[in-house]
Design an enzyme around this catalytic site. Structure first.
Site, PDB file in Angstrom:
ATOM      1  N   TYR A  72       1.049  -1.246   0.097  1.00  0.00           N
ATOM      2  CA  TYR A  72      -0.183  -0.078  -0.031  1.00  0.00           C
ATOM      3  C   TYR A  72       1.068   1.159  -0.016  1.00  0.00           C
ATOM      4  O   TYR A  72       0.756   2.137  -0.747  1.00  0.00           O
ATOM      5  CB  TYR A  72      -0.823  -0.069   1.189  1.00  0.00           C
ATOM      6  CG  TYR A  72      -1.992   1.170   1.191  1.00  0.00           C
ATOM      7  CD1 TYR A  72      -3.181   1.010   0.716  1.00  0.00           C
ATOM      8  CD2 TYR A  72      -1.625   2.439   1.616  1.00  0.00           C
ATOM      9  CE1 TYR A  72      -3.976   1.937   0.568  1.00  0.00           C
ATOM     10  CE2 TYR A  72      -2.228   3.280   1.542  1.00  0.00           C
ATOM     11  CZ  TYR A  72      -3.870   3.315   1.046  1.00  0.00           C
ATOM     12  OH  TYR A  72      -4.791   4.253   1.098  1.00  0.00           O
ATOM     13  N   PHE A 124      -7.267  19.852 -24.533  1.00  0.00           N
ATOM     14  CA  PHE A 124      -7.885  18.418 -24.664  1.00  0.00           C
ATOM     15  C   PHE A 124      -9.257  18.533 -24.187  1.00  0.00           C
ATOM     16  O   PHE A 124      -9.395  19.535 -23.176  1.00  0.00           O
ATOM     17  CB  PHE A 124      -7.178  17.358 -24.528  1.00  0.00           C
ATOM     18  CG  PHE A 124      -8.025  16.140 -24.776  1.00  0.00           C
ATOM     19  CD1 PHE A 124      -7.963  15.767 -25.998  1.00  0.00           C
ATOM     20  CD2 PHE A 124      -8.493  15.132 -23.819  1.00  0.00           C
ATOM     21  CE1 PHE A 124      -8.888  14.616 -26.325  1.00  0.00           C
ATOM     22  CE2 PHE A 124      -9.245  14.057 -24.100  1.00  0.00           C
ATOM     23  CZ  PHE A 124      -9.338  13.758 -25.171  1.00  0.00           C
ATOM     24  N   ASP A 125     -10.544  17.888 -24.531  1.00  0.00           N
ATOM     25  CA  ASP A 125     -11.556  18.078 -24.119  1.00  0.00           C
ATOM     26  C   ASP A 125     -11.634  18.097 -22.500  1.00  0.00           C
ATOM     27  O   ASP A 125     -12.553  18.703 -21.692  1.00  0.00           O
ATOM     28  CB  ASP A 125     -12.706  17.505 -24.647  1.00  0.00           C
ATOM     29  CG  ASP A 125     -12.393  15.944 -24.698  1.00  0.00           C
ATOM     30  OD1 ASP A 125     -11.452  15.586 -24.688  1.00  0.00           O
ATOM     31  OD2 ASP A 125     -13.378  15.105 -24.772  1.00  0.00           O
ATOM     32  N   ASP A 214       0.844  19.275 -20.981  1.00  0.00           N
ATOM     33  CA  ASP A 214      -0.079  17.987 -21.074  1.00  0.00           C
ATOM     34  C   ASP A 214       0.714  16.995 -22.015  1.00  0.00           C
ATOM     35  O   ASP A 214       0.672  17.430 -22.985  1.00  0.00           O
ATOM     36  CB  ASP A 214      -1.302  18.642 -21.540  1.00  0.00           C
ATOM     37  CG  ASP A 214      -2.364  17.291 -22.008  1.00  0.00           C
ATOM     38  OD1 ASP A 214      -1.895  16.166 -21.786  1.00  0.00           O
ATOM     39  OD2 ASP A 214      -3.766  17.516 -22.296  1.00  0.00           O
ATOM     40  N   ALA A 216       0.645  13.759 -22.861  1.00  0.00           N
ATOM     41  CA  ALA A 216       0.168  12.507 -23.249  1.00  0.00           C
ATOM     42  C   ALA A 216       1.148  11.657 -24.334  1.00  0.00           C
ATOM     43  O   ALA A 216       1.390  10.649 -24.334  1.00  0.00           O
ATOM     44  CB  ALA A 216      -1.432  12.481 -23.581  1.00  0.00           C
ATOM     45  N   LYS A 257      -1.276   6.678 -23.424  1.00  0.00           N
ATOM     46  CA  LYS A 257      -0.894   6.793 -24.768  1.00  0.00           C
ATOM     47  C   LYS A 257       0.746   6.533 -24.763  1.00  0.00           C
ATOM     48  O   LYS A 257       0.991   5.478 -25.129  1.00  0.00           O
ATOM     49  CB  LYS A 257      -0.932   8.513 -25.186  1.00  0.00           C
ATOM     50  CG  LYS A 257      -2.211   8.889 -25.535  1.00  0.00           C
ATOM     51  CD  LYS A 257      -3.032   9.003 -24.074  1.00  0.00           C
ATOM     52  CE  LYS A 257      -4.498   9.901 -24.324  1.00  0.00           C
ATOM     53  NZ  LYS A 257      -5.288   9.999 -23.186  1.00  0.00           N
ATOM     54  N   HIS A 449     -20.221  14.609 -26.042  1.00  0.00           N
ATOM     55  CA  HIS A 449     -20.004  13.388 -27.056  1.00  0.00           C
ATOM     56  C   HIS A 449     -20.144  12.206 -26.628  1.00  0.00           C
ATOM     57  O   HIS A 449     -20.528  11.148 -27.318  1.00  0.00           O
ATOM     58  CB  HIS A 449     -18.690  13.943 -27.586  1.00  0.00           C
ATOM     59  CG  HIS A 449     -17.424  13.911 -26.853  1.00  0.00           C
ATOM     60  ND1 HIS A 449     -17.045  14.812 -25.979  1.00  0.00           N
ATOM     61  CD2 HIS A 449     -16.616  12.985 -27.169  1.00  0.00           C
ATOM     62  CE1 HIS A 449     -16.236  14.417 -25.537  1.00  0.00           C
ATOM     63  NE2 HIS A 449     -15.446  13.610 -26.270  1.00  0.00           N
TER      64      HIS A 449
END
Ligand code: F0G
Length: 457
Positions: A72, A124-125, A214, A216, A257, A449
């Site tokens: 843990y 990004f969304d 960001d 990714a 990704k 979406h």
């Protein structure tokens, strides 16, 4: 004769795929309310919905799965992951999260408040969602050229320094940080140049603002810097990554990704104060600081994946496949965001379905047609995804309307890409017979979406 290019890996395990009939697909699509996110995996033949969490792990990654430490607190898998991230990015503090948007949630809880402005290149969304949900504004400062899909530029994901400077000059007090998405997914998987990252850093320093990446698809971004930007051809991908991140103060990462895992993410930074703030949010939302929503085994796989995918050959194999699909589309004259991006081809739906009005969502209509044609699932990165303006509640029709064909890493062969290209050609050849799109029957207030219900017109 020069030997032809071939993949930098061979296949050890396979997963059978199933084709369907057009009749079956029509029934499934109707039941899914013409929303590809509502289809089941079995109803899809070639799945290009996303490159996120859909990659094939290597034998080394699977071996790492078997030796995960599931303690843990203080799991050795965490320290292995942390050391790998620090080696590749230069960031000292690492906080695991279960995926990219969780990293955004944890970090933005510490940094973003109502009325703030977060400038960047085509957020990004989920990033935009996390900013707008906090009643702040995501301001897109991408270069205007990114909107011209037929213009060939090496770094179409760049931030326009003048746009950024204008925002900072007027509203510096409201800007908590600048966010740069590498690669720029929304603009078509387009990379950001090292020169641009340097320029942004200089502007950020002038206004004393931190910069967050960001990240990714940062490894794909590094590949483009190596192959397209003068002065980087002889540098290794890992050297380029270190240099890229030297221009940032922190990163959020969707490891689904470029770390080629099915689940995982993290925040990394050199700002101790941010780490201390984020730790608290991480514990509330994700888990203790040495696992944050991940298993020990998954942290092992993430570390190994990150290491593998910051090697040139692995990235070259991937990008060459995107280029292969792009070349087939060129043969058929199908318009897409040029040049081909790092993780996907973005079909310019407005140039294909010219008879479908914007209000009837051309890219979504094209996604439906491609699925009906051959069971291929792409996804709309366009007017549905753009959501409504939070203030006026009007649809946002000013941006691009793409059908994205995202290619999972190490999953499909170029024969599959051929099927995709020909299926798209068949739709393209009958484009003049398609004059009506879809209308919204039900939608969620944000990120509609995923769950929107549509009716075919
Ligand atoms: N940032 C970028 C640039 C992304 O493309 C994504 C996800 C995220 C953040 C969020 O990460 O999914 O792990 O929570 N993009 C996926 C896509 C979903 O299909 O492009 P996540």
């Amino acid at each position: 004769m020069e030997l032809p290019f071939a993949e930098s890996w061979k296949i050890k395990m396979v997963e059978p795929m199933r084709k369907s009939t057009r009749e079956e697909r029509e029934a499934w699509m109707k039941k899914a309310h013409y929303n590809v996110f509502q289809l089941t995996g079995e109803q899809v033949y070639i799945d290009l919905l996303t490159d996120s969490g859909t990659g094939a792990m290597s034998d080394r990654q699977w071996a790492g799965i078997m030796t995960g430490d599931e303690s843990y607190a203080g799991a050795s898998s965490f320290f292995f992951m942390k050391e790998t991230i620090t080696r590749i990015t230069g960031f000292e503090y690492v906080l695991p999260t279960h995926q990219g948007r969780a990293a955004e949630n944890v970090l933005f809880n510490c940094l973003v408040k109502a009325g703030d402005i977060v400038p960047g290149n085509s957020h990004f969304d989920t990033t935009k969602g996390h900013i707008e949900a906090r009643e702040a504004h995501a301001l897109d400062c991408t270069i205007d050229e990114a909107k011209d899909t037929q213009l060939e530029l090496p770094f179409k994901g760049n931030v326009d320094p003048q746009k950024l400077e204008k925002v900072l000059a007027a509203h510096a007090d409201k800007v908590p940080f600048i966010i740069i998405t590498i690669t720029n997914n929304t603009a078509g998987g387009q990379p950001v140049s090292m020169q641009n990252l340097c320029e942004i850093r200089a502007i950020a320093d002038k206004y004393k603002k931190p910069v967050v990446f960001d990240s990714a698809r940062f490894a794909e971004n590094a590949y483009f810097i190596k192959t397209r930007e003068p002065g980087y051809a002889d540098k290794s991908i890992k050297e380029i990554c270190r240099e890229m991140f030297s221009h940032a103060d922190a990163m959020t990462m969707s490891a689904k990704k470029d770390a080629i895992v099915n689940m995982g993410g993290f925040i990394a930074t050199n700002i101790e104060e941010w780490y201390d703030l984020a730790k608290v949010q991480g514990i509330i939302y994700e888990g203790f600081v040495t696992y944050g929503g991940m298993n020990g085994r998954d942290m092992n796989a993430l570390a190994i994946g990150l290491d593998e995918n910051t090697e040139f050959e692995n990235l070259q194999t991937r990008i060459k496949q995107i280029e292969f699909l792009a070349a087939r589309l060129d043969e058929f004259g199908i318009p897409y965001q040029r040049p081909a991006g790092g993780h996907a081809i973005f079909i310019d739906a407005l140039k294909v379905l010219t008879r479908v009005p914007k209000e009837e969502f051309p890219a979504q209509t094209l996604a439906i047609e491609l699925y009906l044609e051959a069971g291929i699932r792409g996804c709309e990165i366009g007017y549905l995804l753009a959501d409504r303006d939070p203030e006026t509640r009007e649809n946002r029709f000013e941006g691009m309307d793409f059908l994205r064909l995202a290619i999972p890493r190490r999953v499909y062969t170029n024969n599959h890409m051929d099927v995709v290209a020909v299926a798209l050609k068949n739709v393209f050849d009958r484009r003049d017979t398609i004059s009506r799109g879809v209308k919204i029957a039900w939608e969620a207030p944000i990120m509609r979406h995923f769950t929107v219900k549509l009716e075919k017109l």
